[in-house]
Design an enzyme around this catalytic site. Structure first.
Site, PDB file in Angstrom:
ATOM      1  N   ASP A 187      12.677  -2.288 -34.384  1.00  0.00           N
ATOM      2  CA  ASP A 187      12.243  -3.556 -33.792  1.00  0.00           C
ATOM      3  C   ASP A 187      10.723  -3.628 -33.860  1.00  0.00           C
ATOM      4  O   ASP A 187      10.013  -3.068 -33.036  1.00  0.00           O
ATOM      5  CB  ASP A 187      12.719  -3.675 -32.344  1.00  0.00           C
ATOM      6  CG  ASP A 187      12.459  -5.057 -31.766  1.00  0.00           C
ATOM      7  OD1 ASP A 187      11.562  -5.762 -32.275  1.00  0.00           O
ATOM      8  OD2 ASP A 187      13.150  -5.437 -30.809  1.00  0.00           O
ATOM      9  N   HIS A 192       5.391  -5.890 -28.631  1.00  0.00           N
ATOM     10  CA  HIS A 192       5.508  -4.546 -28.076  1.00  0.00           C
ATOM     11  C   HIS A 192       4.392  -3.617 -28.537  1.00  0.00           C
ATOM     12  O   HIS A 192       4.416  -2.415 -28.230  1.00  0.00           O
ATOM     13  CB  HIS A 192       6.869  -3.948 -28.448  1.00  0.00           C
ATOM     14  CG  HIS A 192       8.024  -4.825 -28.072  1.00  0.00           C
ATOM     15  ND1 HIS A 192       8.367  -5.090 -26.769  1.00  0.00           N
ATOM     16  CD2 HIS A 192       8.905  -5.538 -28.831  1.00  0.00           C
ATOM     17  CE1 HIS A 192       9.409  -5.905 -26.733  1.00  0.00           C
ATOM     18  NE2 HIS A 192       9.747  -6.191 -27.972  1.00  0.00           N
ATOM     19  N   ILE A 207       4.836  -5.118 -23.785  1.00  0.00           N
ATOM     20  CA  ILE A 207       5.967  -4.738 -22.943  1.00  0.00           C
ATOM     21  C   ILE A 207       6.926  -3.827 -23.701  1.00  0.00           C
ATOM     22  O   ILE A 207       6.907  -3.749 -24.918  1.00  0.00           O
ATOM     23  CB  ILE A 207       6.722  -5.985 -22.430  1.00  0.00           C
ATOM     24  CG1 ILE A 207       7.272  -6.807 -23.601  1.00  0.00           C
ATOM     25  CG2 ILE A 207       5.815  -6.817 -21.528  1.00  0.00           C
ATOM     26  CD1 ILE A 207       8.136  -7.985 -23.175  1.00  0.00           C
ATOM     27  N   GLY A 210      13.512  -4.465 -24.512  1.00  0.00           N
ATOM     28  CA  GLY A 210      14.654  -4.493 -23.599  1.00  0.00           C
ATOM     29  C   GLY A 210      15.685  -3.438 -23.945  1.00  0.00           C
ATOM     30  O   GLY A 210      16.264  -2.791 -23.065  1.00  0.00           O
TER      31      GLY A 210
END
Length: 284
Positions: A187, A192, A207, A210
């Site tokens: 990802d 990120h 961040i 998830g």
């Protein structure tokens, strides 16, 4: 949004091979190996008698971000990852090759200006034997759509957690560089990694993914309820509620509801904010 185009969409089966490098890198992205002397976690990051984290099924044979294709009319910029669910049907090999078959199960229309939920299923099979290894479901919240109709059989909404103290809590610290490691498993979203982009998106820093938070919850359940034996975790469902900042501690609060049945949430300890909610798992 063109609901009929989504209903008619077909994605060819996806083949993916993965070796010890990929299996170990995924585990490192979840924080395994932070204590290299921890004998219980070492098999997840060392090729001798290698173990695989079951939540890796979430990443394998991924079809890519098809929702960006303008033919479907999805406002993809406003998409949020809402839920993730997997069921293990046969042991996931620590290295191997899988075939993924994918479909959109349902579009659940919440009404004009209220968004829609898109439910997608992925069936994973051993590429050589044809054994059905896992079924994976993910739900996307299409915030920029809604009022355009729907189709299919949407799963029931997740139930609220028990109103009592958890039976067990497991704390796992994350590293400030956790997202930079995890993104190497596939990802590459710059949200990120890029501090400037994160600020423009309204976050103080990049961040955590998830699905990394999801995998850390899986790690906690393996340690607390499965003796770190991956084949004992049979299913896991998570509902994403808030992002995690790399470097925060994640506390997984577990409610035991009968033999092998677990409900849980995950909390970012430093902010006392629930980041996964209404979650469940089954173990043996």
């Amino acid at each position: 949004m063109d609901v009929e185009a989504i209903r008619a969409m077909r994605i060819d089966p996806i083949l993916q091979s993965y070796g010890k490098r990929e299996t170990i890198l995924y585990a490192l992205g979840l924080g395994y190996g932070a204590d290299p002397l921890d004998a219980a976690e070492l098999p997840f990051v060392y090729e001798a008698d290698l173990k695989i984290v079951p939540s890796y099924v979430n990443l394998l044979c991924h079809p890519g971000f098809w929702a960006q294709d303008p033919v479907y009319g999805i406002d993809w910029v406003k998409i949020l990852h809402a839920e993730q669910d997997f069921v293990i049907h046969a042991p996931l090999p620590s290295t191997g090759a899988l075939r993924g078959e994918y479909r959109v199960r349902a579009v659940e229309d919440k009404g004009e200006e209220r968004g829609a939920l898109l439910h997608q299923d992925k069936a994973l099979f051993d590429a050589e034997t044809g054994t059905h290894v896992a079924t994976v479901r993910s739900t996307l919240f299409l915030r920029g759509n809604g009022g355009e109709g729907g189709f299919g059989d949407a799963p029931a909404a997740a139930l609220a957690l028990p109103d009592r103290k958890p039976d067990r809590s497991i704390e796992i610290p994350t590293l400030p560089r956790q997202a930079l490691i995890y993104r190497l498993s596939g990802d590459w979203n710059p949200l990120h990694a890029d501090p400037a982009l994160a600020l423009r998106a309204g976050f103080p820093a990049p961040i955590l993914h998830g699905l990394c938070t999801n995998g850390i919850a899986c790690r906690a359940l393996l340690a607390a309820y499965c003796d770190n034996e991956p084949t004992r975790l049979k299913s896991m469902f998570t509902r994403f509620s808030r992002p995690v900042l790399p470097g925060e501690t994640i506390r997984v609060d577990v409610f035991e509801e009968g033999e092998g049945v677990l409900r849980f949430r995950a909390v970012a300890v430093e902010r006392d904010e629930t980041v996964l909610d209404r979650c469940s798992a089954s173990v043996t």
